[in-house]
Enzyme design. Structure first.
Site, PDB file in Angstrom:
ATOM      1  N   CYS A   1       0.842  -1.203   0.000  1.00  0.00           N
ATOM      2  CA  CYS A   1       0.000   0.000   0.000  1.00  0.00           C
ATOM      3  C   CYS A   1       0.875   1.250   0.000  1.00  0.00           C
ATOM      4  O   CYS A   1       1.699   1.447   0.893  1.00  0.00           O
ATOM      5  CB  CYS A   1      -0.899  -0.036   1.230  1.00  0.00           C
ATOM      6  SG  CYS A   1      -1.676   1.542   1.655  1.00  0.00           S
TER       7      CYS A   1
ATOM      8  N   CYS B   1       0.460   3.374   3.072  1.00  0.00           N
ATOM      9  CA  CYS B   1       1.116   2.737   4.225  1.00  0.00           C
ATOM     10  C   CYS B   1       2.620   2.990   4.190  1.00  0.00           C
ATOM     11  O   CYS B   1       3.217   3.347   5.213  1.00  0.00           O
ATOM     12  CB  CYS B   1       0.849   1.229   4.230  1.00  0.00           C
ATOM     13  SG  CYS B   1      -0.903   0.795   4.312  1.00  0.00           S
TER      14      CYS B   1
END
Length: 112
Positions: free
Chosen positions: A33, A36
């Site tokens: 991600c 992230c």
């Protein structure tokens, strides 16, 4: 304890999280991600002054029961808990100060 750097692919049962004593941050996300990955330096900065906070980094995704029990919809989601109770939550944090502020709700920062 220190900041965890990798997402765990196995997740503990929710009851185990709720039974944890002391300050804990449960981070939901994935290694692939982009949001992230971008948040990791911010999280590391904020955790610098909170070395005693337990950091659980849990890989989340469709059908993962722990993330669903916390109603996680976007990554990363950081859930700040004290003695098994949610105190604060940040979704896609944009700077270290908001993470530090949430950490201060569950832990006293180290003074330098």
């Amino acid at each position: 304890m220190a900041m965890t750097t990798h997402y765990a692919t196995s997740e503990p049962p929710r009851a185990d999280i709720d039974d944890l004593a002391g300050p804990t941050v449960v981070e939901f996300g994935t290694g692939w991600c982009g949001f992230c990955r971008a948040a990791q330096p911010l999280i590391a900065q904020a955790f610098h002054d909170h070395p005693d906070v337990r950091h659980l980094k849990i890989e989340d995704g469709s059908g993962r029961p722990l993330g669903r029990s916390f109603r996680v919809k976007l990554w990363p989601t950081l859930v700040f808990m004290l003695d098994g109770k949610e105190v604060a939550r940040l979704v896609r944090p944009g700077d270290a100060s908001e993470i530090r502020d949430a950490l201060s709700l569950i832990d006293e920062p180290l003074s330098h």
